[in-house]
Design an enzyme around this catalytic site. Structure first.
Site, short mmCIF file in Angstrom:
data_model
loop_
_atom_site.label_atom_id
_atom_site.label_comp_id
_atom_site.label_asym_id
_atom_site.label_seq_id
_atom_site.Cartn_x
_atom_site.Cartn_y
_atom_site.Cartn_z
CB THR A 373 27.05 5.69 -27.77
OG1 THR A 373 27.32 6.47 -26.62
CG2 THR A 373 27.11 6.56 -29.00
CG ASN A 393 28.77 9.87 -21.81
OD1 ASN A 393 29.50 9.38 -22.66
ND2 ASN A 393 29.25 10.50 -20.77
CD GLU A 412 26.41 12.52 -24.25
OE1 GLU A 412 27.42 11.83 -24.44
OE2 GLU A 412 25.26 12.09 -24.41
CG ASP A 415 31.28 13.24 -23.49
OD1 ASP A 415 31.96 12.39 -22.88
OD2 ASP A 415 30.50 12.93 -24.41
CB SER A 444 30.77 14.71 -29.28
OG SER A 444 30.39 13.40 -29.62
N GLY A 465 32.96 5.76 -27.48
CA GLY A 465 33.64 6.81 -26.73
C GLY A 465 34.83 7.37 -27.49
O1 DON Z 1 29.98 12.04 -27.41
C1 DON Z 1 30.85 11.22 -27.09
O2 DON Z 1 31.95 11.21 -27.58
C2 DON Z 1 30.51 10.16 -26.06
N1 DON Z 1 29.51 10.64 -25.18
C3 DON Z 1 30.10 8.91 -26.76
C4 DON Z 1 29.93 7.77 -25.80
C5 DON Z 1 30.09 6.43 -26.40
O3 DON Z 1 30.31 6.26 -27.57
C6 DON Z 1 30.00 5.30 -25.46
N2 DON Z 1 30.23 4.05 -26.16
N3 DON Z 1 30.83 3.12 -25.85
#
Ligand code: DON
Length: 592
Positions: A373, A393, A412, A415, A444, A465
């Site tokens: 991300t 993701n 994704e 999620d 998300s 994340g």
């Molecule tokens: O939309 C989300 O919350 C996740 N798919 C974001 C993933 C993310 O930030 C990975 N980073 N370390």
């Protein structure tokens, strides 16, 4: 509530009463400098190039997004999605362009379960079945066409060059290819390991197929991605390797323009991502809990404890209630109401609330109802802003690249709640609200954010994340308490997400005595040594008339501030003081 805050709120109420919603906005503020902060120096350059050529922040956002997909292929790209928070200074428009992936039309609630109803984690994380329908290509066209000043082709030019002629691989990319190579499909392997070798730092990585896809978009817009020959290659690849995309799914994809979430806290206005990002609701709950408790108390450990408990309660509600509000009823008004917040604030005691004790009641209620991300921030000379968090993701997404496209697909779909209360890649649990349904967007955490207030404008956001929301929270509090952008992105971080029931923290965030004091209050602690974000922030101080930007030292990004000539009649022309930061700013600064 203490007196300065009451005064601040009263001032805000007066201000709101004095300015009718339809009032013509006449004051337009122009900054003395433009700024671009991204997770990769070449993407920052792409943004600056477009700004220098007369493009605005939205044009630059297109260039940066496309470039990041080339030079940071493990983090975002045409095969993924994201949220673009926009501010157009001319008419003070704040808007979120939701380019989140959607579930394919053939998706079902049990698509990642085995015969016994047990989830098979690999299926929602690896290979084409893990991929949602990407939104980034549609966003590029929408941003250029609706908000930009230049043609999409011009804005894509730097990315096409980087893909076509190649760019020097850095240590981070080389290491991540090595770590994730086992998950690459043959086409991805051919691109990222030319000749079967992981490119060493300094070697040039060329992506001809990706250049071809970007060129097709430069010629025919997003249609080339969603309907033309590229779409056919994407769909054929996915389908022949076990995925369920149809050509109709691609043709149906649309970005959504949404009203951003708005939170007022002590004279500051926080503008951030609404559902299907959890950011808006979760941040609103946390800020309201803090306000209801007149946070911070004078004792530092108590202050940290209360912040952690606020995180815990808000993440509990994230798990129970939040999902794509276009598909499910999310009781946002109720769970952000004063009564509801007062109840939570009243339940925060001096000891940690075991998450298990909260889980049972609330989960039953829910059941009854059914540095991968990337982030970038941009400020242009006209005062327009973009804060965007984009993703495929986890690192390199699904690892799957449909042959001939150069497009690495996201994972994704992980999620979503692949099954109720089964942790996803970030340990987050969900319930019915975030279950899989055709064309639905997975919940998300990505929370691109603007903060407006006494210190001017702060543009912030980060990957990470489940920790994204609390990192944005901490950086916002740091900003409110007087820290410059550099310290707001650097300050050590801690996080609680309800389940698992631990306070995750970076080594520098808590001293040993501070850890001990939290343990005495019943908190379990876990030190996390990597992946605590990659924040890119810009601060425009309207009173002092300067712009400052910072790229997280945890990553390899670059923030550049470039002075611009002050046009006649422009320039910073003062700022309406809405209220002060908390009186004990210095102590708070040391707390965060
Ligand atoms: O939309 C989300 O919350 C996740 N798919 C974001 C993933 C993310 O930030 C990975 N980073 N370390």
């Amino acid at each position: 509530m203490n007196r300065p805050i009451r005064r601040t709120l009263a001032a805000l109420a007066l201000l709101a009463a004095a300015v009718p919603a339809t009032a013509q906005v006449t004051e337009v503020y122009h900054p003395p400098a433009e700024a671009v902060a991204t997770a990769h120096p070449l993407a920052t350059e792409a943004g600056l190039e477009v700004l220098a050529a007369g493009g605005n922040a939205f044009d630059a956002a297109v260039a940066v997004t496309a470039a990041l997909g080339v030079v940071e292929p493990y983090g975002s790209g045409l095969g993924g999605g994201g949220f673009f928070l926009l501010h157009r200074e001319g008419d003070k428009l704040d808007l979120l362009v939701d380019a989140r992936e959607t579930a394919p039309g053939a998706a079902t609630g049990d698509m990642y379960l085995d015969r016994n109803g047990e989830p098979i984690a690999r299926l929602s994380r690896e290979g084409p079945l893990a991929a949602g329908i990407p939104g980034t290509a549609a966003a590029l066209q929408h941003l250029s066409e609706t908000f930009g000043e230049r043609a999409l082709a011009d804005n894509l030019a730097p990315a096409i060059r980087l893909a076509d002629e190649g760019f020097p691989v850095n240590a981070e990319l080389s290491a991540r290819i090595t770590a994730m190579a086992h998950r690459f499909s043959p086409a991805a392997q051919a691109v990222f390991m030319p000749g079967g070798e992981v490119p060493a730092s300094g070697e040039t990585l060329v992506q001809k197929d990706l250049a071809g896809t970007l060129r097709a978009m430069a010629e025919d817009g997003a249609e080339a991605f969603y309907e033309g020959a590229v779409a056919e290659k994407l769909q054929r690849g996915v389908f022949s390797d076990g995925g369920i995309w149809s050509l109709g799914d691609l043709a149906l994809y649309r970005v959504k323009e949404r009203a951003p979430a708005r939170i007022d806290y002590r004279g500051y206005r926080i503008t951030t991502a609404p559902l299907p990002s959890a950011g808006g609701v979760t941040l609103e709950q946390i800020f309201k809990i803090l306000e209801a408790r007149d946070w911070p108390p004078s004792d530092d450990t108590a202050a940290r404890h209360e912040l952690i408990e606020a995180m815990r309660f808000a993440y509990r509600d994230r798990a129970v209630y939040l999902g794509d509000a276009d598909f499910v009823d999310v009781p946002v008004a109720r769970i952000t109401s004063d009564d509801y917040i007062a109840d939570i604030a009243g339940r925060i005691g001096t000891r940690a609330t075991p998450s298990e004790s909260m889980e049972v009641a609330s989960m039953q209620e829910a059941r009854a109802k059914g540095r991968q991300t990337t982030h970038f921030s941009i400020l242009d000379r006209w005062g327009n802003r973009v804060s965007a968090t984009l993703s495929i993701n986890t690192w390199f997404g699904s690892g799957y690249m449909p042959p001939g496209t150069g497009v690495l697909l996201n994972n994704e779909m992980d999620d979503f709640a692949t099954a109720p209360l089964v942790p996803n890649a970030y340990g987050l649990v969900h319930t019915e609200a975030n279950s899989i349904a055709p064309h639905k967007r997975p919940l998300s955490s990505m929370s691109p954010t603007f903060v407006d207030g006494p210190r001017g404008v702060f543009i912030t956001g980060t990957p990470g994340g489940s920790r994204i929301i609390t990192m944005v929270l901490l950086s916002t509090l740091a900003h409110m308490n007087g820290l410059p952008a550099e310290l707001a992105v650097t300050a050590p971080r801690f996080h609680h997400q309800f389940l698992p029931d631990v306070v995750q923290f970076e080594s520098g965030a808590l001293t040993e005595p501070q850890r001990e004091k939290l343990r005495e209050r019943g908190h379990k602690l876990e030190e996390v040594t990597r992946d605590f974000g990659n924040m890119q922030a810009i601060h425009w101080d309207l009173r002092r008339g300067f712009v400052d930007a910072a790229s997280d030292p945890r990553g390899f990004g670059r923030a550049v501030v470039r002075e611009v000539p002050v046009e006649a009649g422009a320039g910073a022309v003062g700022f309406v003081e809405l209220g002060g930061a908390s009186s004990d700013a210095a102590r708070l600064a040391s707390l965060l």
